[in-house]
Design a protein around this motif. Structure first.
Motif, mmCIF file in Angstrom:
data_model
loop_
_atom_site.group_PDB
_atom_site.id
_atom_site.type_symbol
_atom_site.label_atom_id
_atom_site.label_comp_id
_atom_site.label_asym_id
_atom_site.label_seq_id
_atom_site.Cartn_x
_atom_site.Cartn_y
_atom_site.Cartn_z
ATOM 1 N N THR A 129 0.728 -1.030 0.039
ATOM 2 C CA THR A 129 0.160 -0.059 -0.212
ATOM 3 C C THR A 129 0.802 1.265 0.011
ATOM 4 O O THR A 129 0.225 2.396 -0.326
ATOM 5 N N GLU A 155 6.724 -5.767 -6.089
ATOM 6 C CA GLU A 155 5.584 -4.818 -5.988
ATOM 7 C C GLU A 155 4.159 -5.461 -6.342
ATOM 8 O O GLU A 155 3.912 -6.030 -7.314
ATOM 9 N N LEU A 156 3.210 -5.207 -5.548
ATOM 10 C CA LEU A 156 2.141 -5.660 -5.598
ATOM 11 C C LEU A 156 1.163 -4.354 -6.142
ATOM 12 O O LEU A 156 0.436 -3.530 -5.448
ATOM 13 N N SER A 157 1.190 -4.260 -7.574
ATOM 14 C CA SER A 157 0.551 -3.111 -8.275
ATOM 15 C C SER A 157 -0.633 -2.815 -7.871
ATOM 16 O O SER A 157 -1.374 -1.682 -7.882
ATOM 17 N N PHE A 158 -1.504 -3.908 -7.564
ATOM 18 C CA PHE A 158 -3.373 -3.647 -7.438
ATOM 19 C C PHE A 158 -3.337 -3.286 -6.133
ATOM 20 O O PHE A 158 -4.572 -2.576 -5.912
ATOM 21 N N GLY A 160 -1.723 -0.282 -5.244
ATOM 22 C CA GLY A 160 -1.600 1.132 -5.367
ATOM 23 C C GLY A 160 -0.528 1.843 -4.817
ATOM 24 O O GLY A 160 -0.448 3.148 -4.532
ATOM 25 N N ARG A 162 2.424 2.363 -5.296
ATOM 26 C CA ARG A 162 3.461 3.282 -6.402
ATOM 27 C C ARG A 162 2.943 4.654 -6.300
ATOM 28 O O ARG A 162 3.792 5.917 -6.326
ATOM 29 N N GLU A 166 4.492 8.975 -5.167
ATOM 30 C CA GLU A 166 4.856 9.851 -6.234
ATOM 31 C C GLU A 166 5.471 11.168 -5.522
ATOM 32 O O GLU A 166 4.693 11.620 -4.445
ATOM 33 N N SER A 172 10.860 -1.598 -9.142
ATOM 34 C CA SER A 172 10.799 -2.823 -8.674
ATOM 35 C C SER A 172 11.235 -4.213 -9.529
ATOM 36 O O SER A 172 11.128 -3.935 -10.712
ATOM 37 N N ILE A 175 6.972 -7.481 -10.741
ATOM 38 C CA ILE A 175 5.486 -6.749 -10.345
ATOM 39 C C ILE A 175 4.533 -7.634 -10.467
ATOM 40 O O ILE A 175 4.352 -8.374 -11.690
ATOM 41 N N TYR A 176 3.597 -7.749 -9.636
ATOM 42 C CA TYR A 176 2.466 -8.747 -9.677
ATOM 43 C C TYR A 176 1.296 -7.685 -9.559
ATOM 44 O O TYR A 176 1.224 -6.711 -9.181
#
Length: 176
Positions: A129, A155-158, A160, A162, A166, A172, A175-176
């Motif tokens: 997260t 990185e668990l992109s789902f 959010g 990242r 910002e 990463s 990335i998943y």
């Protein structure tokens, strides 16, 4: 060390369903850590990404960030700075509080560990997260040090995370 480029670290990350609670698919890095080739490859790939960026310090939040941060610091001829939970560091500290799902937590760093002119790479095992790394980012910036990037093995992109970091650069390995 050229073999590192041939290692796909995703092959060394195990899925554990329903851990730590039902519905969660946990990405387990212990097989990666248990393989000297895969562990070395992960550190080599991180070093390759940042070797020409003038990094002075690798900083990492406890505890799994230490696993990758310390060998990366040695490989990059950089210092290593631990970012810890309250009460774990023996010298004067500065702190950053951050929100959790139910409450707050705090991270600390020695007051003399970072400062103006230091170029810092933050590292952790997983970006989910973004809460912990966001607190690390804010802590580093509060010292006047320059944050170069935030780096992760997974990185668990789902989730959010990242976007919450910002405008910091995020890198990463998987990335998943």
């Amino acid at each position: 060390m050229a073999a590192s480029a041939d290692v796909d670290i995703r092959n060394w990350i195990r899925d554990i369903p329903d851990f730590p609670k039902p519905g969660v698919l946990f990405k387990d890095i212990t097989p990666l850590l248990g393989s000297p080739e895969a562990f070395r490859a992960s550190v080599d790939l991180l070093e390759a990404e940042f070797r020409d960026r003038g990094i002075d310090v690798i900083a990492a939040a406890e505890a799994r960030g230490f696993i990758f941060g310390a060998p990366l610091a040695i490989k990059m001829n950089a210092g290593f700075v631990p970012i810890r939970k309250p009460g774990k560091l023996p010298y004067a500290t500065i702190a950053q509080e951050y929100a959790l799902e139910y409450g707050h937590d705090r991270l600390e760093v020695h007051s003399d560990a970072l400062g103006p002119g230091r170029r810092v790479l933050l590292i952790d095992d997983v970006l989910a997260t973004g809460g912990t790394m966001g607190a690390c980012r804010d802590l580093v910036k509060s010292t006047g040090a320059e944050l170069v990037a935030c780096a992760f093995v997974i990185e668990l992109s789902f989730l959010g995370g990242r976007a919450k970091l910002e405008p910091c650069e995020v890198f990463s390995l998987a990335i998943y």
